[in-house]
Motif scaffolding. Structure first.
Motif, short mmCIF file in Angstrom:
data_model
loop_
_atom_site.label_atom_id
_atom_site.label_comp_id
_atom_site.label_asym_id
_atom_site.label_seq_id
_atom_site.Cartn_x
_atom_site.Cartn_y
_atom_site.Cartn_z
N THR A 1 0.84 -1.21 0.00
CA THR A 1 0.00 0.00 0.00
C THR A 1 0.87 1.25 0.00
N VAL A 2 0.51 2.22 -0.85
CA VAL A 2 1.17 3.53 -0.88
C VAL A 2 0.14 4.57 -0.51
N ARG A 3 0.49 5.45 0.42
CA ARG A 3 -0.40 6.55 0.80
C ARG A 3 0.28 7.88 0.45
N ILE A 4 -0.49 8.78 -0.17
CA ILE A 4 -0.02 10.14 -0.45
C ILE A 4 -0.80 11.07 0.48
N TRP A 5 -0.07 11.91 1.23
CA TRP A 5 -0.72 12.73 2.25
C TRP A 5 0.11 13.97 2.50
N THR A 6 -0.41 14.85 3.34
CA THR A 6 0.29 16.09 3.69
C THR A 6 0.22 16.28 5.20
N ILE B 1 -2.99 3.96 -2.83
CA ILE B 1 -2.69 3.15 -4.01
C ILE B 1 -2.37 1.73 -3.55
N TYR B 2 -3.10 0.76 -4.10
CA TYR B 2 -2.88 -0.64 -3.77
C TYR B 2 -2.12 -1.30 -4.92
N CYS B 3 -0.91 -1.75 -4.64
CA CYS B 3 -0.03 -2.25 -5.71
C CYS B 3 -0.04 -3.78 -5.84
N GLY B 4 -0.51 -4.49 -4.85
CA GLY B 4 -0.59 -5.93 -4.94
C GLY B 4 0.72 -6.66 -4.74
N ALA B 5 1.78 -5.95 -4.45
CA ALA B 5 3.09 -6.56 -4.19
C ALA B 5 3.88 -5.64 -3.27
N GLU B 6 4.91 -6.18 -2.63
CA GLU B 6 5.70 -5.37 -1.70
C GLU B 6 6.38 -4.22 -2.43
N ILE B 7 6.35 -3.05 -1.81
CA ILE B 7 6.97 -1.86 -2.39
C ILE B 7 8.45 -1.87 -2.05
N MET B 8 9.29 -1.84 -3.08
CA MET B 8 10.74 -1.85 -2.87
C MET B 8 11.35 -0.45 -2.99
N SER B 9 10.71 0.46 -3.77
CA SER B 9 11.31 1.77 -4.03
C SER B 9 10.25 2.79 -4.38
N LEU B 10 10.54 4.06 -4.05
CA LEU B 10 9.68 5.20 -4.35
C LEU B 10 10.54 6.37 -4.79
N ASP B 11 10.03 7.19 -5.72
CA ASP B 11 10.72 8.44 -6.03
C ASP B 11 9.74 9.38 -6.71
N TRP B 12 9.84 10.67 -6.36
CA TRP B 12 9.01 11.71 -6.97
C TRP B 12 9.71 12.29 -8.19
N GLU B 13 8.91 12.74 -9.14
CA GLU B 13 9.46 13.52 -10.25
C GLU B 13 10.10 14.78 -9.68
N CYS B 14 11.30 15.10 -10.16
CA CYS B 14 12.09 16.17 -9.52
C CYS B 14 11.59 17.57 -9.85
N LYS B 15 10.99 17.77 -11.00
CA LYS B 15 10.60 19.12 -11.41
C LYS B 15 9.25 19.55 -10.84
N SER B 16 8.45 18.61 -10.42
CA SER B 16 7.13 18.95 -9.88
C SER B 16 6.69 17.85 -8.93
N ASP B 17 5.50 18.05 -8.35
CA ASP B 17 4.93 17.04 -7.48
C ASP B 17 3.89 16.19 -8.23
N ARG B 18 3.95 16.21 -9.54
CA ARG B 18 2.85 15.63 -10.32
C ARG B 18 2.92 14.12 -10.41
#
Length: 652
Positions: free
Chosen positions: A364-369, A382-399
């Protein structure tokens, strides 16, 4: 609409309070004729199909009811509702005509056309054949009208009208007056929840006091036992002394006076030394008689749950040079996010720092403030159905948020659209996406995938071979695979420099690899650790790079003089094997590059001063700290824990 009656009572009460009697009478009069039937779908359906049509009240059906709902929807931003209502209006009026023909009341059809025929022809040319229906001998058999006389068509119309009114009443913007009752119910529910939580807190506090009392009793028992042992040792020591005196007396009778004097002096010196040592006294017998020896337990430097965190610095030969006390960080504020139900595996601030993405091992991935002044419109689960190994945001925006999973999936989540815009997959040979990094300049990202997943006692063991793939974020296609040689050990961590031209990659064999992204080639590399490297970061001035080994050693390497260590710390006691089973230890630099935050197998994480000897410790979680990150501009850091919580901490 829920709470409509309650809102009407509030309006009536207000009008009486203000003395608006004429308005009150008009209000009651309008309520008595309530065209919209309090927006109750069943009553509106009955009004159309059981009253207006059977009683041939075409004027009320067309002018009063349908035009009323058109006015209600005219202020709505959803134009599609008005278009749908117009189509349903045509079908309802055709049903009115069919019902009149079936009832043998063709006069009502002629009357209807006489009142509304011109307007209907202007709005829709499809009505032209219908003007002949009163004069058709058997319209139910005519191919043009046969469908409208069938039971199936009536059932479809009935269901469509019901679904339409249900949709508009659920989607219509609710007036603030109607929210009063809902908010009152919500407040009462929250008060009830708070009361229950306070009761639970009281129970937990009582339990804590009981456990503290038991702990205090145990400490008292241990202290009493220790004192008894000391008294026993001192008593034994007294016996030894008396025995020595007796031996000395016997010896005095045999030996000369000078020899006796020397013996007494040595014996007294021996007693003085024995009496000045610590708790434990060993008594042994030798050929020359009794001898005393003692061993004292360390008084300083011991580590327990209640003592401050201690850390060791080491010299070039690995010898411990001093033990440092880590004081607790001074906190401005702290927020705790409890939206996960399993241990946290990753958490990262977005490029602006306004949003946070956190992932747990259940996929599970949660986006919050954390800031109440920031819009929560991007919050999502966001439910991905598998273990989350890595995350990264786009560098130019939060989109965009990129998510790498243990089954070879890479998902691109658009936080504005709240959906997955692209679902990529690595090759079957490399199913575990260990790390993802977006370029700070170009619309590309690099994925580090491994040929095998976890299955050993340590996270970095049994990861197999590595594959580094460069992806285009416009076409969502792989661009190239960076060369690593034959059967390269798995890459666990990636880091771009400030302009995205150089990529650093850390491997499980302790190597650091440096790539020129414009050429797509490896330009250098060196063995940095004797163990696997779990995290790597470029320094703030781009002249150095930090590496964290699974052995707990943090090294800052010079990029101008390759192989030279500029600064090091040993945090091996935080990177214990037990915590290494569940997570890849990582580190994060603050915005100024002055403080380095490291994950911990303990409930507190160390914060080291870069190029210095000082350090701090975070406030305690209730389990190991599995992931960390710093705010891109502010002195605020994230700590994700195996206790399922994520904390946002602002420090002074």
């Amino acid at each position: 609409m829920e709470n409509l009656q309650y809102a009407e009572e509030l309006v009536r009460e207000f009008l009486v309070f203000r003395g608006f009697t004429n308005t009150l009478q008009a209000f009651d009069s309008e309520l008595s004729t309530d065209i919209g039937k309090a927006f109750q779908v069943d009553k509106i359906i009955d009004l159309i199909f059981s009253v207006y049509v059977p009683k041939f009240q075409a004027e009320k059906l067309l002018v009063v009811l349908l035009n009323f709902f058109k006015r209600c929807l005219s202020s709505s931003s959803e134009r599609v509702f008005i278009d749908t209502l117009c189509k349903l209006e045509v079908s309802i009026l055709r049903y009115y005509i069919v019902y009149a023909v079936q009832s043998g009341r063709k006069d009502k059809v002629v009357e209807f056309y006489g009142m509304n025929g011109d307007e209907m022809m202007q709005r829709n040319q499809d009505w032209t054949p219908w003007f002949a229906i009163p004069y058709v001998k058997n319209p139910s058999s005519d191919p043009k009208f046969r469908t409208y006389f069938s039971r199936e068509w009536f059932d479809a119309l009935h269901l469509s009208v019901r679904n339409f009114f249900s949709a508009i009443f659920n989607g219509t913007r609710i007036p603030a007056l109607l929210k009063i009752s809902s908010e009152k119910i919500a407040v009462n529910r929250l008060k009830k929840d708070i009361k229950q939580l306070n009761l639970k807190l009281s129970e937990l506090q009582a339990l804590l006091e009981e456990k503290e009392a038991q702990l205090s009793q145990l400490r008292s028992n241990v202290s009493s036992f220790t004192d008894a042992n000391i008294e026993k040792a001192q008593s034994s020591l007294g016996v030894v002394y008396e025995e020595n005196l007796r031996i000395s007396k016997d010896t005095r009778e045999i030996c000369s006076s000078d020899t006796l004097q020397v013996g007494e002096t040595e014996l007294n010196r021996e007693w003085a030394v024995a009496a000045s040592v610590g708790n434990q006294v060993d008594i042994s017998m030798s050929k020359s008689g009794y001898s005393l020896s003692s061993s004292s337990s360390p008084r300083d430097g011991g580590i327990s749950d209640s003592s401050p965190l201690l850390d060791s610095s080491h010299d070039e030969n690995g010898r411990e040079s001093h033990v440092e006390e880590l004081h607790e960080v001074k906190v401005d504020f702290q927020e705790t996010f409890l939206g996960h139900t399993s241990p946290i595996s990753r958490c990262h601030f977005s490029a602006s720092g306004n949003n946070i993405a956190s992932a747990s091992v259940d996929g599970t991935v949660r986006i919050w403030t954390y800031d109440s002044s920031t819009s929560a419109s991007r919050n999502a689960t966001i439910y991905c159905g598998a273990e989350i190994m890595s995350l990264d945001w786009e560098c130019k925006s939060d989109r965009l948020l990129l998510i790498g999973t243990a089954d070879g999936g890479i998902k691109a989540w658009n936080v504005d659209a709240k959906r997955v815009v692209c679902d990529l997959n690595t090759t079957e040979a490399f199913p575990s996406v260990l790390d993802i990094k977006c370029s700070p300049v170009e619309p590309i990202f690099v994925s580090a995938a491994a040929s095998r997943g976890r299955g050993s006692w340590r996270y970095t063991d049994n990861l197999g071979f590595a594959s580094l793939t460069v992806w285009n974020m416009k076409t969502w296609k792989p661009m190239t695979v960076l060369p690593l040689g034959k059967d390269p050990p798995a890459i666990t961590s990636l880091s771009f420099n400030h302009n995205g031209k150089i990529l650093a990659a850390a491997a499980t064999d302790g190597m650091i690899h440096m790539f020129d992204m414009s050429a797509g080639l490896q330009i250098t590399g060196w063995p940095a650790h004797d163990s696997a490297i779990s995290s790597i970061l470029f320094g703030p001035d781009e002249t150095s790079i930090f590496s964290l080994g699974t052995d707990g050693k943090i090294l800052e390497w010079s990029l101008q003089n390759q192989g030279r260590v500029l600064w090091s710390r040993n945090c091996s006691r935080f990177c214990d094997p037990e915590s290494s089973k569940h997570c890849r230890h990582e580190m994060a630099l603050d915005a100024n590059g002055k403080r380095l935050l490291v994950t911990s197998g303990s409930v507190r994480a160390p914060i080291y001063q870069v190029r210095g000897n000082n350090g701090l410790k975070t406030l305690a979680h209730t389990a190991a700290i599995t992931t960390v990150d710093w705010h891109p501009t502010l002195p605020i850091f994230l700590t994700g824990s195996a206790d399922n919580s994520v904390r946002v901490t602002s420090i002074l």
